[in-house]
Design an enzyme around this catalytic site. Structure first.
Site, PDB file in Angstrom:
ATOM      1  N   ASP A 161     -13.973   3.800  30.976  1.00  0.00           N
ATOM      2  CA  ASP A 161     -13.106   4.960  30.794  1.00  0.00           C
ATOM      3  C   ASP A 161     -12.088   5.098  31.911  1.00  0.00           C
ATOM      4  OD1 ASP A 161     -12.357   7.491  29.488  1.00  0.00           O
ATOM      5  OD2 ASP A 161     -13.059   8.346  31.376  1.00  0.00           O
ATOM      6  N   LYS A 187     -18.672   9.839  28.830  1.00  0.00           N
ATOM      7  CA  LYS A 187     -19.184  10.343  30.106  1.00  0.00           C
ATOM      8  C   LYS A 187     -20.353  11.291  29.884  1.00  0.00           C
ATOM      9  CE  LYS A 187     -14.931  11.152  31.240  1.00  0.00           C
ATOM     10  NZ  LYS A 187     -13.663  11.579  31.850  1.00  0.00           N
TER      11      LYS A 187
END
Lengths: 443, 443
Positions: A161, A187
């Site tokens: 990410d 996340k």
């Protein structure tokens, strides 16, 4: 040639398989797929979108690219909350202790974001001696003991990410629903919680300004989470004016303490009650949203939430006296009143402009490494619907005294306030609740 | 941030200005704009397309990025021809001398392409002692004297195109009409001609397989050329089966000599007559297409075109005897007949498979630097509509004798031939003529 073919396939609107998405993400993280091919691929996703299944695969490929936090040492159902961001969002500091005080378990990893204001980590660090970095074992021990823990997110969570975001940020591929959703959810899922309540903001101060976009984002994230067996609820909430009255770091901790003491702004209290109720509901602590809302509000009145914040601060090495004596928080060098230029009612406060004003003052920090002056911020005396007299202070700037910051910040803040003859109701706070059962409109 | 904003602008479907397009192309060529941003930008063009004005600006930015050839030393109206490529396209070698013999002026820069077969430069180099690299002054002198010159294109022509193409080739952004059109037209316009006839192929062996795409490409290129004051005509022609009978380098020179001697395959003769007529028409040499077609065919019958090819070869240092004695061309080590597996009529010849077969044999060269064996190629004895008996050779492989190439090439070639009971007409050769006046269907 495989990379080329996958870019072409997605470009032509053909759904990619789990292996194909994994190949792209792993290849990119390992450096086998160059930035220019990934940039082209991201742009095809921008234009073509992704199916619910593709969103799950993309998210899980990103989860698998980094460290996964094993919270199995924590007993019980761990519930997390994520907000898509807004201005003056003190929620976590109020919500986490309240949910824990009400019977939920909150083991939350939180970001140090770059934006208008600091992230939750910066707010926590304005509490003297507070520790947000610790070994996992210590964190597990604290949560098992206090039922709440708040620590800084490690960069190696959902490794892909970080790299993808850096590339998206320079190739105009940030505002893509599948890419936003997979970034957030990767996340959250790597963070190891069992359930997640998402607070998706809509309105002028929010990322998804249009309700339809917020709804699409909420649905995508709920689908991703439920697709991998988590309990996920998305609340679409309004961000037409800043939430609460404080914008900054220490100043928001102060507001959190005020709110947990029963003296909080109405919108912040209502939002915390709604989010907390949903967290307790998916945790199985309460049987209905109404029961949850009542329980959360009760724990504000009884100051059990405040007590829990004190326990949390103490467990994480901070000075718990701060909850009784907020003067221990960093104080600004000067407080400057911003006076209304005319009389009437506050008709509108542009949340984006307020956020920019606080950034100009220095509440956010310009780069990741620049230290933030935690005492800086803005306090809004007046919110939408409030009467105001010419010359009366609508807001107070918490400043380091630098006139080069104060003057443009004051100007920006005055621009944010629209004062007129109409006494309006506060803007809508709740729009919808999105779960795997569907979309429920909220009033 | 400007680059980011321009990617976003194009992504959002907003037309870019001349300065904005120039900023992107110049920044990319100078290395200020990284590949990953250009890749994202190219993908936005793939999805959003470009307006006619944007196509002109993009083309001119690419023209301005490299060397422009000043052909003002050549007297008269210089006419050029470009084909979007196909299989066995001997056209230039027949067309250029015929147009010159008919009163036109052809100063042509030609590519050394990577593809199924070599480019025109490779074909020219199979003529003994032929020179395709010379100072501009020498080229101008030759064209003023002989009215035709064929030289190799320098890499610095439309410099940006080379770099853009390399990036497009790995990011699945090759097949975008505005990008193809600007790539072709930038090189043509930098080449300094006053008029251009475009031969846009459609069908299985062509880049734009669908007629609609070929039409769009033709219109875009005509618009670009006319937009900068050139006379441009686009002909959409069929590439269902290979053009003519020869595929390769020396073998296509042989076919060109045959055709200029009045012994050419019907489809090649018809295509050359149509292209030549349009080149003569925009040059002002003839008043109508019909007049042009008659003139070109007349100059085949009278062998004036062949004579002109001899003059051209001599002027460029080559051995002009080759036009009377084609045995002087490189000859293959072995010729291998490919025999029909059944009797019937040739119903179809897949041009793409024939091209691949010639590539397998070695007619194309694998990389830019690998030397090509100019004697290699394929001769098609049978074309669509021809009767064939089992065991009769449908084609002849011109080979270096390497069995590892011969066997797969033979297999590929046999796959290309569909032999069946139906005696079909040859596939359609002409589809449409596109000019600034509009689209005219051709029979």
């Amino acid at each position: 040639m495989k990379t080329y073919e996958l870019i072409k396939k997605k470009r032509d609107g053909i759904e990619l398989s789990r292996d194909e998405i994994g190949y792209m993400i792993n290849g990119f993280v390992k450096g086998d797929i160059p930035d220019y091919q990934m940039a082209a691929f991201l742009m095809t996703i921008y234009f073509r979108g992704m199916s619910p299944r593709e969103c799950v695969e993309l998210t899980m490929a990103m989860v698998d690219s980094g460290v996964k936090v094993d919270l199995s040492g924590i007993r019980g159902f761990k519930v997390d909350k994520h907000s898509t961001g807004g201005v003056g969002d003190t929620t976590t500091l109020v919500l986490a202790p309240l949910v824990a005080a009400s019977g939920g378990i909150v083991a939350k990893m939180t970001g140090r974001e770059l934006g208008h204001t600091g992230g939750t980590v910066d707010k926590l660090l304005s509490i003297p001696d507070m520790n947000v970095d610790m070994p996992k074992e210590k964190f597990v021990e604290i949560v098992n003991h206090v039922h709440v823990g708040l620590i800084a997110q490690t960069a190696s969570l959902a490794h892909a990410d970080k790299h993808l975001y850096a590339l998206r940020n320079v190739t105009a591929t940030v505002d893509s629903i599948p890419l936003i959703a997979s970034s957030i959810m990767s996340k959250k899922l790597a963070g190891g919680s069992d359930g997640i309540v998402l607070d998706i903001k809509t309105g002028v101060g929010a990322f998804t300004q249009q309700y339809e976009d917020a709804l699409k984002l909420a649905r995508t994230m709920v689908d991703i989470g439920e697709g991998v067996g988590k309990k996920v609820v998305g609340l679409i909430t309004g961000m037409e004016q800043p939430l609460g009255k404080a914008i900054g770091n220490a100043i928001e901790v102060q507001e959190a303490i005020d709110t947990l003491s029963g003296k909080g702004p109405a919108d912040l209290v209502d939002l915390v009650a709604e989010l907390g109720a949903n967290m307790l509901l998916i945790s199985g602590v309460v049987a209905s949203r109404d029961e949850g809302i009542n329980l959360v509000k009760h724990n504000i009145q009884t100051r059990r939430g405040l007590e829990k914040l004190g326990e949390l601060i103490e467990a994480q090495g901070g000075n718990r006296e701060v909850i009784e004596n907020p003067g221990l928080l960093p104080q600004p060098r000067v407080k400057i009143e911003v006076e209304a230029a005319c009389s009437g009612y506050v008709e509108k406060i542009n949340a984006l402009d307020v956020g920019l004003a606080s950034k100009i003052l220095g509440a956010g920090g310009k780069t990741k490494d620049e230290p933030i002056d935690l005492s800086i911020g803005i306090y809004l005396n007046k919110k939408v619907g409030d009467p105001v007299r010419k010359g009366e202070p609508v807001a107070v700037l918490y400043s380091d005294g630098d006139k080069n910051k104060i003057n443009p910040a004051r100007e920006r803040l005055l621009n944010a306030y629209i004062i007129g003859p109409a006494r309006l109701d506060p803007p809508r706070l709740f729009y919808a609740r999105v779960s795997k059962e569907g979309v429920e409109e909220l009033q």
